[in-house]
Write a protein that holds these residues in place. Structure first.
Motif, PDB file in Angstrom:
ATOM      1  N   LEU A 188       0.744  -1.342   0.075  1.00 17.65           N
ATOM      2  CA  LEU A 188      -0.238   0.001   0.040  1.00 17.65           C
ATOM      3  C   LEU A 188       0.969   1.192  -0.018  1.00 17.65           C
ATOM      4  O   LEU A 188       1.917   1.258   0.821  1.00 17.65           O
ATOM      5  N   ALA A 189       0.458   2.183  -1.052  1.00 16.91           N
ATOM      6  CA  ALA A 189       1.470   3.624  -1.017  1.00 16.91           C
ATOM      7  C   ALA A 189       0.467   4.292  -0.496  1.00 16.91           C
ATOM      8  O   ALA A 189       0.048   4.281   0.765  1.00 16.91           O
ATOM      9  N   GLY A 190       0.092   5.434  -1.022  1.00 18.62           N
ATOM     10  CA  GLY A 190      -0.581   6.484  -0.590  1.00 18.62           C
ATOM     11  C   GLY A 190      -2.137   5.995  -0.911  1.00 18.62           C
ATOM     12  O   GLY A 190      -2.862   6.841  -1.779  1.00 18.62           O
ATOM     13  N   GLY A 191      -2.792   5.383  -0.238  1.00 18.99           N
ATOM     14  CA  GLY A 191      -4.259   4.969  -0.357  1.00 18.99           C
ATOM     15  C   GLY A 191      -4.888   4.637   1.127  1.00 18.99           C
ATOM     16  O   GLY A 191      -4.020   4.821   2.034  1.00 18.99           O
ATOM     17  N   CYS A 192      -5.991   4.042   0.950  1.00 20.19           N
ATOM     18  CA  CYS A 192      -6.841   3.941   2.100  1.00 20.19           C
ATOM     19  C   CYS A 192      -6.819   2.393   2.326  1.00 20.19           C
ATOM     20  O   CYS A 192      -7.521   1.955   3.457  1.00 20.19           O
ATOM     21  N   ALA A 193      -6.273   1.358   1.653  1.00 18.72           N
ATOM     22  CA  ALA A 193      -6.259   0.012   2.075  1.00 18.72           C
ATOM     23  C   ALA A 193      -7.740  -0.583   1.603  1.00 18.72           C
ATOM     24  O   ALA A 193      -7.699  -1.962   1.775  1.00 18.72           O
ATOM     25  N   GLY A 194      -8.553   0.218   1.020  1.00 17.15           N
ATOM     26  CA  GLY A 194      -9.714  -0.474   0.651  1.00 17.15           C
ATOM     27  C   GLY A 194      -9.636  -1.406  -0.475  1.00 17.15           C
ATOM     28  O   GLY A 194     -10.188  -2.506  -0.967  1.00 17.15           O
ATOM     29  N   CYS A 195      -8.593  -1.255  -1.199  1.00 19.41           N
ATOM     30  CA  CYS A 195      -8.177  -2.104  -2.526  1.00 19.41           C
ATOM     31  C   CYS A 195      -7.776  -3.565  -1.814  1.00 19.41           C
ATOM     32  O   CYS A 195      -8.254  -4.413  -2.439  1.00 19.41           O
ATOM     33  N   GLU A 196      -7.204  -3.450  -0.771  1.00 21.62           N
ATOM     34  CA  GLU A 196      -6.649  -4.672   0.032  1.00 21.62           C
ATOM     35  C   GLU A 196      -7.782  -5.488   0.383  1.00 21.62           C
ATOM     36  O   GLU A 196      -8.020  -6.459   0.337  1.00 21.62           O
ATOM     37  N   MET A 197      -8.880  -4.721   0.900  1.00 19.27           N
ATOM     38  CA  MET A 197     -10.042  -5.328   1.388  1.00 19.27           C
ATOM     39  C   MET A 197     -10.912  -6.017   0.391  1.00 19.27           C
ATOM     40  O   MET A 197     -11.554  -6.960   0.526  1.00 19.27           O
ATOM     41  N   ALA A 198     -10.893  -5.311  -0.857  1.00 22.89           N
ATOM     42  CA  ALA A 198     -11.664  -5.833  -2.150  1.00 22.89           C
ATOM     43  C   ALA A 198     -11.305  -7.305  -2.502  1.00 22.89           C
ATOM     44  O   ALA A 198     -11.848  -8.310  -2.697  1.00 22.89           O
ATOM     45  N   LEU A 199      -9.642  -7.592  -1.914  1.00 26.33           N
ATOM     46  CA  LEU A 199      -9.259  -9.157  -2.123  1.00 26.33           C
ATOM     47  C   LEU A 199     -10.183 -10.070  -1.496  1.00 26.33           C
ATOM     48  O   LEU A 199     -10.115 -11.135  -2.097  1.00 26.33           O
ATOM     49  N   ILE A 200     -10.649  -9.763  -0.466  1.00 30.04           N
ATOM     50  CA  ILE A 200     -11.299 -10.469   0.418  1.00 30.04           C
ATOM     51  C   ILE A 200     -12.542 -10.991  -0.378  1.00 30.04           C
ATOM     52  O   ILE A 200     -13.094 -12.149  -0.113  1.00 30.04           O
ATOM     53  N   PRO A 253     -12.851   0.367  -4.675  1.00 27.30           N
ATOM     54  CA  PRO A 253     -11.825  -0.328  -5.166  1.00 27.30           C
ATOM     55  C   PRO A 253     -12.070  -1.403  -6.501  1.00 27.30           C
ATOM     56  O   PRO A 253     -13.135  -1.546  -6.984  1.00 27.30           O
ATOM     57  N   PRO A 254     -11.221  -2.006  -7.003  1.00 27.15           N
ATOM     58  CA  PRO A 254     -11.311  -2.896  -8.231  1.00 27.15           C
ATOM     59  C   PRO A 254     -12.463  -4.090  -7.859  1.00 27.15           C
ATOM     60  O   PRO A 254     -12.654  -4.266  -6.752  1.00 27.15           O
ATOM     61  N   HIS A 255     -13.197  -4.341  -8.796  1.00 24.62           N
ATOM     62  CA  HIS A 255     -14.224  -5.287  -8.540  1.00 24.62           C
ATOM     63  C   HIS A 255     -13.889  -6.500  -8.645  1.00 24.62           C
ATOM     64  O   HIS A 255     -12.807  -7.098  -9.024  1.00 24.62           O
ATOM     65  N   HIS A 256     -14.258  -7.464  -7.494  1.00 27.76           N
ATOM     66  CA  HIS A 256     -14.019  -8.846  -7.360  1.00 27.76           C
ATOM     67  C   HIS A 256     -13.868  -9.816  -8.365  1.00 27.76           C
ATOM     68  O   HIS A 256     -12.852 -10.524  -8.608  1.00 27.76           O
ATOM     69  N   ASP A 257     -14.638  -9.503  -9.347  1.00 24.83           N
ATOM     70  CA  ASP A 257     -14.639 -10.328 -10.783  1.00 24.83           C
ATOM     71  C   ASP A 257     -13.431 -10.259 -11.352  1.00 24.83           C
ATOM     72  O   ASP A 257     -12.603 -11.152 -11.927  1.00 24.83           O
ATOM     73  N   PHE A 258     -12.844  -9.023 -11.245  1.00 24.71           N
ATOM     74  CA  PHE A 258     -11.778  -8.747 -12.121  1.00 24.71           C
ATOM     75  C   PHE A 258     -10.389  -8.823 -11.383  1.00 24.71           C
ATOM     76  O   PHE A 258      -9.236  -9.313 -11.911  1.00 24.71           O
ATOM     77  N   ILE A 259     -10.500  -9.192 -10.052  1.00 25.13           N
ATOM     78  CA  ILE A 259      -9.363  -9.612  -9.354  1.00 25.13           C
ATOM     79  C   ILE A 259      -9.248 -11.017  -9.359  1.00 25.13           C
ATOM     80  O   ILE A 259      -8.138 -11.580  -9.792  1.00 25.13           O
ATOM     81  N   ALA A 260     -10.497 -11.754  -9.404  1.00 20.14           N
ATOM     82  CA  ALA A 260     -10.336 -13.055  -9.558  1.00 20.14           C
ATOM     83  C   ALA A 260      -9.988 -13.539 -10.882  1.00 20.14           C
ATOM     84  O   ALA A 260      -9.221 -14.297 -11.301  1.00 20.14           O
ATOM     85  N   ALA A 261     -10.266 -12.774 -12.096  1.00 22.82           N
ATOM     86  CA  ALA A 261      -9.955 -13.001 -13.488  1.00 22.82           C
ATOM     87  C   ALA A 261      -8.198 -12.758 -13.498  1.00 22.82           C
ATOM     88  O   ALA A 261      -7.778 -13.570 -14.310  1.00 22.82           O
ATOM     89  N   THR A 262      -7.760 -11.840 -12.791  1.00 24.51           N
ATOM     90  CA  THR A 262      -6.457 -11.563 -13.029  1.00 24.51           C
ATOM     91  C   THR A 262      -5.598 -12.673 -12.211  1.00 24.51           C
ATOM     92  O   THR A 262      -4.549 -13.380 -12.736  1.00 24.51           O
ATOM     93  N   VAL A 263      -5.915 -13.234 -11.318  1.00 22.03           N
ATOM     94  CA  VAL A 263      -5.453 -14.434 -10.336  1.00 22.03           C
ATOM     95  C   VAL A 263      -5.473 -15.536 -11.354  1.00 22.03           C
ATOM     96  O   VAL A 263      -4.461 -16.337 -11.626  1.00 22.03           O
ATOM     97  N   ASN A 264      -6.588 -15.776 -12.058  1.00 14.59           N
ATOM     98  CA  ASN A 264      -6.824 -16.854 -13.171  1.00 14.59           C
ATOM     99  C   ASN A 264      -5.767 -16.634 -14.255  1.00 14.59           C
ATOM    100  O   ASN A 264      -4.973 -17.693 -14.536  1.00 14.59           O
ATOM    101  N   LEU A 265      -5.667 -15.361 -14.740  1.00 19.60           N
ATOM    102  CA  LEU A 265      -4.478 -15.299 -15.596  1.00 19.60           C
ATOM    103  C   LEU A 265      -3.346 -15.593 -15.326  1.00 19.60           C
ATOM    104  O   LEU A 265      -2.382 -16.136 -15.952  1.00 19.60           O
ATOM    105  N   VAL A 266      -3.086 -15.143 -14.211  1.00 18.91           N
ATOM    106  CA  VAL A 266      -1.655 -15.496 -13.420  1.00 18.91           C
ATOM    107  C   VAL A 266      -1.204 -16.710 -13.406  1.00 18.91           C
ATOM    108  O   VAL A 266      -0.247 -17.349 -13.880  1.00 18.91           O
ATOM    109  N   VAL A 299       0.514  -3.008  -6.191  1.00 21.26           N
ATOM    110  CA  VAL A 299       0.589  -1.740  -5.365  1.00 21.26           C
ATOM    111  C   VAL A 299      -0.683  -1.198  -5.462  1.00 21.26           C
ATOM    112  O   VAL A 299      -0.839  -0.954  -6.826  1.00 21.26           O
ATOM    113  N   ASP A 300      -1.278  -0.602  -4.555  1.00 23.86           N
ATOM    114  CA  ASP A 300      -2.204   0.267  -4.408  1.00 23.86           C
ATOM    115  C   ASP A 300      -1.919   1.601  -3.666  1.00 23.86           C
ATOM    116  O   ASP A 300      -0.804   1.545  -2.923  1.00 23.86           O
TER     117      ASP A 300
END
Ligand code: SF4
Ligand code: SF4
Ligand code: SF4
Length: 398
Positions: free
Chosen positions: A75-87, A234-247, A130-131
């Motif tokens: 986390l750089a200069g943000g609120c950590a909501g992006c990391e919450m979205a991972l959940i 934050p990013p939508h969970h579908d696209f976080i999951a899609a990124t994980v699938n791509l990786v 990095v968020d």
């Protein structure tokens, strides 16, 4: 899964194109809960017959460990909501841990120190997210270090990709921000008017330092080279999951790609006149969201409620519209838009009926720049002239 890392290095030596072109399909429910094991682990499993089972288990464990992607999140200069979205990716997150070795996740999730990251060899980390944006000297240093230690760097969320909400601060000077935050705001109790300084000598002998506030915000790509971009606040969970699938599949797209559906909010909005058959008309009256009671079915923009759906990435599935609220642009610009705020003004302006309605827009939204650049001021072109000299390290965005 390691193949994508080598593929990245073979194919991504050029400049960051920030091409905004990829269209990974959102994962469906089945995909969200499953993934395909890497082939090399299958090979290990089929060779166990003639060996002592304990030995095979140990070998397999060692193989799995060595094949895991080394993963970092910062986390750089943000609120950590992006990391919450991972959940929000739920079980997928647990599945993912079979394939990722978390080597750094600060300051939110892991008990690691910045010096741990600094001590890693260059390119030690396979994949780093990095968020947050770059807002102080600590952000500058740590984002630079993370880039140096990582083979692939993903800018994650609105702050990291286009500046985010806090970037609206760039519409004020640093002195104005400090004056309001530490003296004028209604919750401030600071009778001596003390302002933070980056250095302070305590008891005449202890030199205390804190990171210095920089003159303006930077997106991650303005400071360092970025491989992929994921928008959203934050990013939508579908696209976080899609990124994980791509990786995990090793099928990452070209460097510089935005990992998004590539569709606008309007494209996925059930109120779209193209779907409902509603006749599009010039808008003759502007309303704020607190005024009146909008029709829950018809296009909000057509009703005079300013909606940024036409220029915003619709990975959220038009979430706000489902709650009868207009889109405010948190998904970031759709492909092809370089300056989100400018596009908002031209698009919204072209839907308004006449000059009187334009005047009404400016009366109802007196802070118009903050309205249209709510999430993206840093990535817009409007302040580039003033920043060119004050931020020598900034990279030229495409
Ligand atoms: S993009 Fe939104 S949720 Fe993510 S760090 Fe920035 S403000 Fe927080
Ligand atoms: S302008 Fe807003 S309400 Fe109208 S179709 Fe687009 S997203 Fe939906
Ligand atoms: S509708 Fe717009 S503001 Fe609302 S979540 Fe989606 S992108 Fe963000």
């Amino acid at each position: 899964m390691m193949s994508f890392i080598s593929k990245m290095f073979n194919e991504t030596d050029g400049e960051n194109t920030n091409s905004n072109i990829s269209n990974p399909s959102p994962v469906d429910e089945t995909e969200r809960h499953t993934h395909t094991a890497p082939q090399h682990l299958e090979d290990v499993a089929t060779s166990i017959e003639d060996k002592d089972i304990a030995q095979v288990k140990a070998e397999k464990k060692q193989t799995e460990k060595s094949e895991k992607l080394k993963f970092a999140f910062m986390l750089a200069g943000g609120c950590a909501g992006c990391e919450m979205a991972l959940i929000d990716i739920s079980e997928k997150l647990v599945d993912t841990l079979d394939h990722l070795e978390i080597v750094f996740w600060a300051p939110t999730a892991a008990d690691v120190k910045y010096k741990d990251l600094e001590a890693y060899p260059d390119n030690f980390i396979d994949l780093a997210f990095v968020d947050g944006m770059v807002r102080n000297t600590e952000n500058e240093h740590m984002v630079t270090v993370l880039r140096q230690k990582s083979k692939v760097l993903v800018a994650f969320g609105a702050c990291a990709t286009v500046g985010g909400v806090a970037a609206m601060g760039d519409l004020h000077t640093k002195d104005e921000l400090f004056d309001y935050a530490y003296k004028q705001s209604w919750s401030t109790d600071n009778p001596d008017g003390v302002l933070p300084t980056s250095e302070y000598i305590l008891d005449g002998k202890y030199n205390l330092t804190i990171p210095a506030f920089t003159d303006r915000c930077m997106t991650i790509a303005e400071l360092v080279d970025v491989d992929f971009f994921i928008g959203g606040c934050p990013p939508h969970h579908d696209f976080i999951a899609a990124t994980v699938n791509l990786v995990l599949s090793g099928e990452m797209p070209a460097k510089g790609t935005w990992l998004t559906s590539g569709k606008a909010v309007c494209d996925v909005c059930t109120r779209n006149p193209a779907i409902t058959g509603e006749m599009r008309r010039p808008v003759g009256q502007v309303f704020r969201t607190v005024e009146g009671q909008p029709d829950p079915v018809k296009c909000l923009l057509q009703q005079g409620y300013i909606c940024f759906g036409p220029m915003t990435q619709g990975d959220c599935g038009a979430a706000c519209l489902k709650a009868n609220m207009p889109c405010r642009g948190c998904g970031g610009p759709i492909p092809g838009i370089k300056d989100f705020g400018a596009r908002c003004l031209t698009t919204i302006g072209s839907t308004l009926k006449d000059e009187r309605t334009c005047d009404q827009l400016m009366e109802k939204y007196p802070q118009l720049a903050k309205f249209v650049y709510r999430y993206s001021y840093t990535s817009g072109m409007i302040d580039k002239r003033k920043s060119a000299e004050s931020v020598p390290s900034r990279r030229n965005l495409p």
